[in-house]
Structures are given as structure tokens and as C-alpha cells.
Design an enzyme around this catalytic site. Structure first.
Site, PDB file in Angstrom:
ATOM      1  N   GLY A 108      19.871   1.103   6.757  1.00 54.75           N
ATOM      2  CA  GLY A 108      19.559   1.099   8.257  1.00 54.75           C
ATOM      3  C   GLY A 108      20.287   2.262   8.894  1.00 54.75           C
ATOM      4  O   GLY A 108      20.123   2.143  10.165  1.00 54.75           O
ATOM      5  N   ASP A 109      21.015   2.934   8.229  1.00 58.07           N
ATOM      6  CA  ASP A 109      21.845   4.054   9.080  1.00 58.07           C
ATOM      7  C   ASP A 109      22.249   5.024   7.960  1.00 58.07           C
ATOM      8  O   ASP A 109      21.407   5.267   6.910  1.00 58.07           O
ATOM      9  CB  ASP A 109      23.195   3.280   9.562  1.00 58.07           C
ATOM     10  N   ASP A 110      23.430   5.763   7.940  1.00 59.36           N
ATOM     11  CA  ASP A 110      23.654   6.844   6.940  1.00 59.36           C
ATOM     12  C   ASP A 110      23.842   6.029   5.485  1.00 59.36           C
ATOM     13  O   ASP A 110      24.299   5.218   5.290  1.00 59.36           O
ATOM     14  CB  ASP A 110      24.991   7.386   7.282  1.00 59.36           C
ATOM     15  N   SER A 164      17.480   7.438   4.752  1.00 59.89           N
ATOM     16  CA  SER A 164      17.708   7.184   5.929  1.00 59.89           C
ATOM     17  C   SER A 164      16.642   7.339   7.127  1.00 59.89           C
ATOM     18  O   SER A 164      16.758   8.425   7.419  1.00 59.89           O
ATOM     19  CB  SER A 164      19.107   7.401   6.414  1.00 59.89           C
TER      20      SER A 164
END
Length: 495
Positions: A285-287, A318
Site C-alpha cells: 500500500g505504499d513504496d 504500488s
């Protein structure tokens, strides 16, 4: 003498001839052949994507059930020997602590392996010890307790000043270690599951008073290996090696929902040296990967760079942030990084460098090669105005240096903006090189290769056409055209 075929054999032969003639006629149509090839390719991609986004995805084949657990250390312990119960209900914190305490008391240098058998092993956070292997058997799953009251509070990281999301202490990680040597976390693709859903919900509802904890965090340690396991649903960053040397991550699957799972970075080497990350699949859910080295004045004072990092042979995704990032917390410096043979698919950004005034530090000697972008909004991003700060005490005159960054063998399709390099008058981007680049676009208008305050060169022919800021060289690296100005601004965030 003429040989007479039996009626049955004759009919069968005639059927084969007719079938062959029909098949050849079928293939003679170019349209039909194209359709067959297209359907074959589509089915292959569908099956591949169905596999890689599955909850139990691993890009490495698993053997059959009941594989014998290899012995990797002088002594071997089983968690059940210390009272562990893998029913998904019993809390096993004490069993993990007793087992690891027993390992810590052994005198031999290459000490012990702790086997986690198949089952669901619910636990609060626990600490590892030096010279140990934590081995997760096939079907073994370590589950983090969802009650944050069972997670210990720790001091802020010295290079961050506070807990990243809140002032004051931060929650520790589910699996933690400090000042360790020679630690391995591996298995037959067993799973460490942070059960982060409740953490994400409380974070969004602003019900937490401290920064969420990582899934696995190793600090001030050396010779760390993580391999052949699945890490999933971390409350916060998934694997966070902090101020470590000689770190290897290999054959690891890292999963979290691609939305509604805030800050669930995959791997964040932070002030680390001599790191290899290879043969992994990461969808979070991010990098997917974010290389860091401290935040503003705290990172400058701590002064530990991230350097000598090799990232290769990955598939990453991502939808919220980027496949591979450097920064934005990079105040101790980042150098000598190679990112190669990486596929970034269905992502908001593919590769990104992000920083801002106040960070100080540097990002230099960065090599990207053999990258593939498949369905990315922006392919390559360098951003110098990522103005997120720990407090108001940062020095706005602490300007980062960005230089010696090369991109070679960049290919892909369905990319909206292939390049966006947003330097500034105070933070120019120097000595950027592009070579062998061809990226299919999903946006047909102008301004898809965007630049501002960037100096560098293009070698040979690339697609799409580069911005005017860059010097042009032919394939033999002979100057063809000098840029009139490196300070031209052609950034359009609406594209």
C-alpha cells in the site's frame, strides 16, 4: 502386389489428412493466426497476474507438503518444545521468548535454529538474538496480536527525532532485534502476518497516539538474511533494517492491500550499508522499496548514509506511491545504488527520488538499468519539493545534492508520463543520463517528458523525445546538440 488397407485404417488415414488440410487452411488466414496468438498471450498474462496477486503468491516454486526442515545450525529447537501451540488462539509470546533465551545462553558461535512448525502461532512482539535462524515450515504462520496494548513502546529513532507519525515513543515491531550478528529468518515459504487491518483502521480514524510498528525491524546489526518466506499485512513498514551492514533479502514475497493499507512499505533500508535485495515479489500500500537515511536535522546530525545497495530481479506494484523510491528521508545521504531487472506493473509511479529543502544530504551515483514499466501513471520521477518535515526546527538552507543518475534500458507500455524531473533553482539535478529508452504511452499529447532545472544528456535515440534541457549525443557518444538552457521548466502535474 498392391497393399489393401483395412476399411478402419483407411477411414482413419482419410480423417487425418482432412484434419491436417483443415488445420493448414485455418492457419493460412493472417487474421485468424493473429487472433490465436492474441488469445494465447492474453490467457498467459491473465494466469500470470492471477497468480501474482493471489494471497499465497510466491514466484518461487514450492515442493510438496511435509518437506523435511533442513538443519542450518549446530543446535535445533522446536517451538513446541517450549510450550508453543499453533491453534491460532493460544498466545505464544512466552514460548518464543523461552526458546530464544535458551539460544542466547548457548556458547558456540554458530548457535541454533528455532523451527516454527505448520500452524497459526499467535504472538505479541518478541526479540531475536545473535547467531540464530528462525525457520518457518511450510504452512507455518506467525500472527501478530491485534491489540496495540500488547505491543511495547520504544524511543523514537535517533535520525528521525520522533515516531514518524506522532511525537514521542513509537510501537516496536512484531519481530525485533538490536545489536545482533548473524541472524537468518527463512523457511519453506512460511508466513509472518502482522494482521494490520485493525491498525490501518485506527490510523485512519486517528485513534492511535503513537506511530505504528513495523512487521520486522532489525537495528544496529550485521550479517542479516531474510529469505524464502512471505511477509504480509504489516501495521506499518514491512521490513525495516536500520543502521545495519551486510543485509540480504532474497526470494521473499511481501503483500498488503494496494489501497487502504497506509504506509505499508515493503522494504526500507535506512542508513544501511552493503545491502542486496533480489528475486522478490512486492505488492503493498505504499513504496515497494524506499531507501532512507534520516529526516532533516535529525538525519543530518546522525550522519549515517545508505550506500552500496543492489536491487535486482524484482516484480513490484504500488498503486499509491512508487515501485522503488529513494527518500524522502535521505538526510544522511544515499549513494552507490543499482536498480536493475525490475518490472513495475499497475503502479502510480515506477521509480522515484524525492527530497526537499531542509533535508540536506545527497543522492548520487545511482544506476537504473533494464527496467520495465507496465501500466504506470508516471515512469521516472525526481522531485525536490517533498515538503514534509518532523517539526519546524529544520534548516531551510540545508539543501540536498542530486547528481550522477543514469537510466539505461528503460522500456514498457501504457505509461502516461514517462519522465518527470522537477529540479529547482536551489536544488538542481545534475549529470543525468538517458540511454536506450522506449516507453509506449497512454497519453498522446505533448509534455510527456517533463523537466525543470536539470542538466544531463541523452545518448542515441530514445522515445519519447526528451526535454530541451538535455544535451544530445549520438550512439558513439559524440555531441550532436548542446542544450540552450538547463533551467527550462516544463512540468505539468495535470498530465
Amino acid at each position: 502386389m498392391t497393399e489393401t488397407l483395412p476399411v478402419g485404417r483407411f477411414q482413419l488415414q482419410q480423417q487425418r489428412v482432412e484434419l491436417k488440410r483443415c488445420f493448414l487452411a485455418f492457419l493460412s488466414s493472417h487474421k485468424t493466426l493473429f487472433t490465436v496468438l492474441w488469445i494465447t498471450a492474453f490467457v498467459s498474462v491473465f494466469l500470470w497476474q492471477r497468480n501474482i496477486v493471489g494471497a499465497r503468491f510466491s514466484i518461487f516454486a514450492k515442493s510438496g507438503p511435509g518437506r523435511p526442515v533442513p538443519k542450518t545450525r549446530s543446535f535445533v529447537f522446536n517451538l513446541t518444545d517450549f510450550g508453543g501451540v499453533g491453534d491460532g488462539v493460544t498466545v505464544n509470546t512466552a514460548a518464543f521468548e523461552r526458546a530464544i533465551l535458551a539460544i542466547s545462553k548457548l556458547e558456540k558461535s554458530d548457535v541454533a535454529q528455532l523451527n516454527v512448525p505448520p500452524g497459526k502461532w499467535l504472538t505479541a512482539p518478541f526479540n531475536l538474538t545473535s547467531h540464530m535462524t528462525l525457520f518457518l515450515a511450510e504452512g507455518a504462520e506467525i500472527l501478530g496480536l491485534e491489540d496495540e496494548k500488547q505491543w511495547p513502546l520504544m524511543p523514537p529513532l535517533p535520525s528521525y527525532g520522533y515516531g514518524r507519525e506522532h511525537h514521542g515513543p513509537r510501537y516496536g515491531s512484531l519481530i525485533h532485534g538490536q545489536n545482533l550478528k548473524n541472524v537468518v529468518i527463512t523457511g519453506h515459504n512460511g508466513t509472518i502476518n502482522g494482521q494490520g487491518q485493525s491498525w490501518w483502521k485506527k490510523y485512519r480514524q486517528k485513534l492511535l497516539n503513537h506511530t505504528r510498528g513495523p512487521l520486522v525491524q532489525i537495528m544496529w546489526s550485521s550479517d542479516i538474511v531474510i529469505s524464502n518466506i512471505t511477509l504480509r499485512d504489516s501495521p506499518f513498514w514491512t521490513f525495516h533494517p536500520y543502521d545495519c551492514k551486510n543485509v540480504t533479502v532474497r526470494n521473499v514475497t511481501i503483500l498488503a492491500p494496494v489501497s487502504e493499507a497506509p504506509n505499508t512499505d515493503g522494504i526500507d533500508p535506512d542508513s544501511c550499508e552493503d545491502v542486496v535485495i533480489e528475486d522478490c515479489y512486492i505488492s503493498v500500500g505504499d513504496d515497494a522499496i524506499a531507501i532512507k537515511s534520516g529526516w532533516d536535522q535529525y538525519g543530518i546530525a546522525y550522519g549515517r548514509p545508505s550506500r552500496n545497495i543492489l536491487i535486482r530481479n524484482l516484480i513490484v506494484r504500488s498503486m499509491v506511491s512508487a515501485g522503488v523510491s529513494i527518500g524522502s528521508e535521505m538526510s544522511g545521504g544515499v549513494s552507490n545504488v543499482t536498480v536493475e531487472s525490475v518490472l513495475v506493473w499497475s503502479s502510480r509511479r515506477a521509480v522515484r527520488i524525492k527530497t526537499a529543502a531542509g533535508r540536506g544530504g545527497y543522492v548520487k551515483h545511482i544506476t537504473y538499468r533494464n527496467l520495465t514499466f507496465n501500466d504506470a501513471r508516471v515512469g521516472i520521477v525526481i522531485k525536490t519539493d517533498y515538503n514534509e518535515h518532523p517539526d519546524n526546527d529544520f534548516d531551510p538552507k540545508a539543501l540536498p545534492t542530486l547528481e550522477d543518475i543514469s537510466f539505461t534500458g528503460i522500456h514498457g507500455q501504457a505509461v502516461r508520463v514517462p519522465v518527470r524531473i522537477h529540479g529547482s533553482e536551489d536544488i538542481p539535478v545534475r549529470n543525468v543520463t538517458f540511454r536506450d529508452m522506449s516507453v509506449g504511452l497512454s497519453y498522446k499529447k505533448k509534455h510527456v517528458f517533463q523537466c525543470a532545472f536539470v542538466q544531463g544528456r541523452v545518448i542515441g535515440t530514445i522515445f519519447p523525445a526528451p526535454c530541451e534541457n538535455l544535451d544530445r549525443y549520438d550512439e558513439e557518444e559524440r555531441l550532436v546538440k548542446r542544450s540552450a538552457s538547463q533551467n527550462v521548466t516544463d512540468i505539468d502535474y495535470n498530465v
